[in-house]
Design an enzyme around this catalytic site. Structure first.
Site, PDB file in Angstrom:
ATOM      1  N   CYS A  49       0.835  -1.192   0.000  1.00  0.00           N
ATOM      2  CA  CYS A  49       0.000   0.000   0.000  1.00  0.00           C
ATOM      3  C   CYS A  49       0.876   1.249   0.000  1.00  0.00           C
ATOM      4  O   CYS A  49       2.049   1.211   0.374  1.00  0.00           O
ATOM      5  CB  CYS A  49      -0.912   0.014   1.219  1.00  0.00           C
ATOM      6  N   GLU A  51       0.897   3.759   1.994  1.00  0.00           N
ATOM      7  CA  GLU A  51       1.401   4.120   3.312  1.00  0.00           C
ATOM      8  C   GLU A  51       2.698   3.394   3.641  1.00  0.00           C
ATOM      9  O   GLU A  51       3.627   3.977   4.198  1.00  0.00           O
ATOM     10  CB  GLU A  51       0.357   3.815   4.395  1.00  0.00           C
ATOM     11  N   ARG A  77     -10.588  11.399  -5.100  1.00  0.00           N
ATOM     12  CA  ARG A  77     -11.350  10.501  -4.217  1.00  0.00           C
ATOM     13  C   ARG A  77     -11.166  10.846  -2.741  1.00  0.00           C
ATOM     14  O   ARG A  77     -11.880  10.353  -1.879  1.00  0.00           O
ATOM     15  CB  ARG A  77     -10.955   9.047  -4.473  1.00  0.00           C
ATOM     16  N   CYS A  83      -5.914   0.067   5.332  1.00  0.00           N
ATOM     17  CA  CYS A  83      -6.463  -1.286   5.367  1.00  0.00           C
ATOM     18  C   CYS A  83      -6.042  -1.972   6.673  1.00  0.00           C
ATOM     19  O   CYS A  83      -5.235  -1.455   7.450  1.00  0.00           O
ATOM     20  CB  CYS A  83      -5.984  -2.089   4.163  1.00  0.00           C
ATOM     21  N   TRP A 122       2.987  -6.601  17.972  1.00  0.00           N
ATOM     22  CA  TRP A 122       4.018  -7.571  17.611  1.00  0.00           C
ATOM     23  C   TRP A 122       5.356  -6.860  17.477  1.00  0.00           C
ATOM     24  O   TRP A 122       5.428  -5.762  16.921  1.00  0.00           O
ATOM     25  CB  TRP A 122       3.669  -8.241  16.286  1.00  0.00           C
TER      26      TRP A 122
END
Length: 251
Positions: A49, A51, A77, A83, A122
């Protein structure tokens, strides 16, 4: 947001309402206010992605701590939220980074950790950890105010050779403070801000320079230009005087 929008609109390979490989742009602001951008690389196997590309670009340029991140779709947009995979990455590596997301009430800036309720973080060293409520504390508001420094200043601050810092559009407050050095891991020194003087860049003195471990006001102005390339002689800056409470700090 504007930087992310310009980046993807300049680099997209898809027209309006078309699919493509590059349809999202992202911009991330590092702790030292440098900006880095990236575009997505779509692939059916799971291309990165925008990011994550922007975060990789930031790391490649030496940034270690991030302030905020935003992703924008091509062709107007607007802002699009991260995500699920990106959210987990943010939490694992930058849990206190702020993320700009769309909501029914408009755009909001939220902590990365708050994007995932009951998050478990994590790390490469420990794997998946238990729930850690401290991840949900915003470091900008939990405790004394933060003043951020490039790690190259750590030694001169610790030694007492540097007792001032000159800031542009980065206000400080009198009283207790945390001096955060953007090393890896970062170092935090407890300090007290004892004086704040407002003056134009042209009003900086040799004494100001010497309190920063330099020699002359001209040298100080040159250093400031390195941090703030658009700084003009008529711009107002804050000359912040501080004293260290504990030179050992904490990594």
């Amino acid at each position: 947001m504007e930087l992310a929008r310009r980046t993807i609109d300049a680099q997209t390979d898809a027209g309006p309402n078309e699919d493509g490989i590059h349809t999202m742009g992202a911009a991330v602001m590092a702790a030292d206010y440098r900006m880095f951008v990236g575009v997505n690389l779509y692939h059916f196997t799971g291309g990165p992605c925008a990011e994550l590309v922007a975060l990789g670009a930031a790391r490649a340029q030496g940034a270690r701590q991030m302030r905020c991140i935003v992703a924008v779709g091509n062709h107007g947009r607007g802002v699009i939220g991260p995500c699920g995979r990106d959210r987990q990455v943010f939490v694992d590596y930058y849990p206190t980074m702020r993320v700009i997301v769309p909501t029914p009430e408009g755009l909001r800036s939220v902590l990365a950790a708050d994007l995932m309720p009951l998050v478990q973080r994590w790390t490469p060293e420990a794997g998946m950890n238990g729930l850690d409520p401290s991840l949900h504390q915003d470091p900008e508001t939990a405790g004394p105010p933060i003043i951020r420094f490039n790690p190259r200043y750590l030694d001169v601050v610790r030694s007492g050779a540097k007792t001032r810092t000159t800031r542009f559009r980065d206000p400080a407050r009198l009283g207790p403070a945390r001096l955060v050095f953007e090393s890896d891991p970062e170092v935090v020194l407890s300090a007290e801000v004892t004086d704040i003087r407002h003056c134009p860049v042209s009003g900086l003195t040799d004494q100001d320079a010497q309190a920063e471990g330099l020699t002359t006001a001209a040298e100080l102005r040159e250093v400031l230009k390195g941090h703030y390339p658009d700084l003009a002689g008529t711009d107002e800056v804050d000359v912040v005087t501080f004293q260290i409470n504990d030179p050992t700090g904490a990594a």
